[in-house]
Design a protein around this motif. Structure first.
Motif, PDB file in Angstrom:
ATOM      1  N   GLY A 199       0.921  -1.144   0.066  1.00  0.00           N
ATOM      2  CA  GLY A 199       0.094  -0.077  -0.105  1.00  0.00           C
ATOM      3  C   GLY A 199       0.983   1.187  -0.228  1.00  0.00           C
ATOM      4  O   GLY A 199       1.999   1.148  -0.559  1.00  0.00           O
ATOM      5  N   GLU A 200       0.401   2.455   0.237  1.00  0.00           N
ATOM      6  CA  GLU A 200       1.081   3.542   0.537  1.00  0.00           C
ATOM      7  C   GLU A 200       2.451   3.517   1.356  1.00  0.00           C
ATOM      8  O   GLU A 200       2.473   2.627   2.408  1.00  0.00           O
ATOM      9  N   PHE A 201       3.475   4.142   0.977  1.00  0.00           N
ATOM     10  CA  PHE A 201       4.692   4.224   1.653  1.00  0.00           C
ATOM     11  C   PHE A 201       5.407   5.472   1.573  1.00  0.00           C
ATOM     12  O   PHE A 201       5.261   6.144   0.518  1.00  0.00           O
ATOM     13  N   VAL A 202       6.270   5.815   2.699  1.00  0.00           N
ATOM     14  CA  VAL A 202       7.027   7.068   2.704  1.00  0.00           C
ATOM     15  C   VAL A 202       8.346   6.844   3.338  1.00  0.00           C
ATOM     16  O   VAL A 202       8.278   6.062   4.380  1.00  0.00           O
ATOM     17  N   VAL A 203       9.442   7.458   2.797  1.00  0.00           N
ATOM     18  CA  VAL A 203      10.529   7.675   3.534  1.00  0.00           C
ATOM     19  C   VAL A 203      10.650   8.923   4.184  1.00  0.00           C
ATOM     20  O   VAL A 203      10.327   9.798   3.519  1.00  0.00           O
ATOM     21  N   MET A 204      10.872   8.922   5.395  1.00  0.00           N
ATOM     22  CA  MET A 204      10.842  10.134   6.206  1.00  0.00           C
ATOM     23  C   MET A 204      12.415  10.362   6.694  1.00  0.00           C
ATOM     24  O   MET A 204      13.050   9.367   6.576  1.00  0.00           O
TER      25      MET A 204
END
Length: 198
Positions: free
Chosen positions: A74-79
């Motif tokens: 699903g949705e993914f983000v690198v912070m």
């Protein structure tokens, strides 16, 4: 991090005792860097600018589906100091990690990885290998992902480390899935209000 998600993470050591983490479900995953250091990049003008380590974390997340059975992403983000992603196990019958022979080599397919502007040139992690082959559980999938990112960063001499554990939340309905997806998508824009901001 917005209030609606506070208190809804479980530490890996406190998993639900009656829940099979290889079961069909959507799981909201958060993995923090060691000591919450900004190894993965920086937020500039409300947009994430990944470091070389952040680029590796990004690419290898999308490789998960090529090495685990019955999984969707699903949705993914690198912070700067963590990643958020949704793992969806679907049709899982205690599957095992797949691959060619026993090597489980990563073969990057550029058409399956969303583009990301790293501002740096990265070597292709085509020979990087996922480890911890075994049952297709959340722990084995996340453990393999973390190990792969760490090993590839080490090979490139990048300063990097994960915290020992990760956090998960079982997504129980469509409304929750949509809210969490939006939260992940908007995480860079809301960085200053994030619980993990340092």
């Amino acid at each position: 991090m917005s209030d609606k998600f506070q208190g809804k993470y479980r530490n890996e050591s406190a998993r639900l005792q009656n829940w099979d983490y290889g079961s069909n479900a959507a799981y909201f995953i958060t993995i923090c860097t060691k000591d919450r250091e900004h190894y993965l990049g920086e937020i500039i003008n409300h947009k994430m600018q990944v470091s070389p380590a952040g680029g590796i974390a990004h690419v290898l997340w999308y490789e998960i589906k090529n090495h685990a059975k019955n999984i969707e992403l699903g949705e993914f983000v690198v912070m700067p100091n963590h990643i958020h992603g949704i793992l969806i196990l679907n049709g899982n019958n205690a599957g095992i990690w797949d691959g060619v022979g026993t090597t489980h080599a990563l073969s990057l397919q550029s058409n399956t990885i969303p583009p990301i502007d790293t501002g740096h040139t990265l070597s292709t992690p085509g020979q990087q290998r996922f480890q911890n082959q075994g049952k297709n559980t959340v722990s084995s999938i996340v453990g393999s992902y973390k190990s792969s990112v760490t090993k590839y960063c080490n090979r490139l001499g990048l300063d990097f480390g994960w915290q020992p554990r990760f956090y998960d939340h079982i997504i129980r309905n469509d409304e929750s899935f949509q809210k969490i997806s939006e939260y992940i998508k908007n995480n860079p824009a809301n960085w200053l209000e994030d619980k993990l901001y340092q």
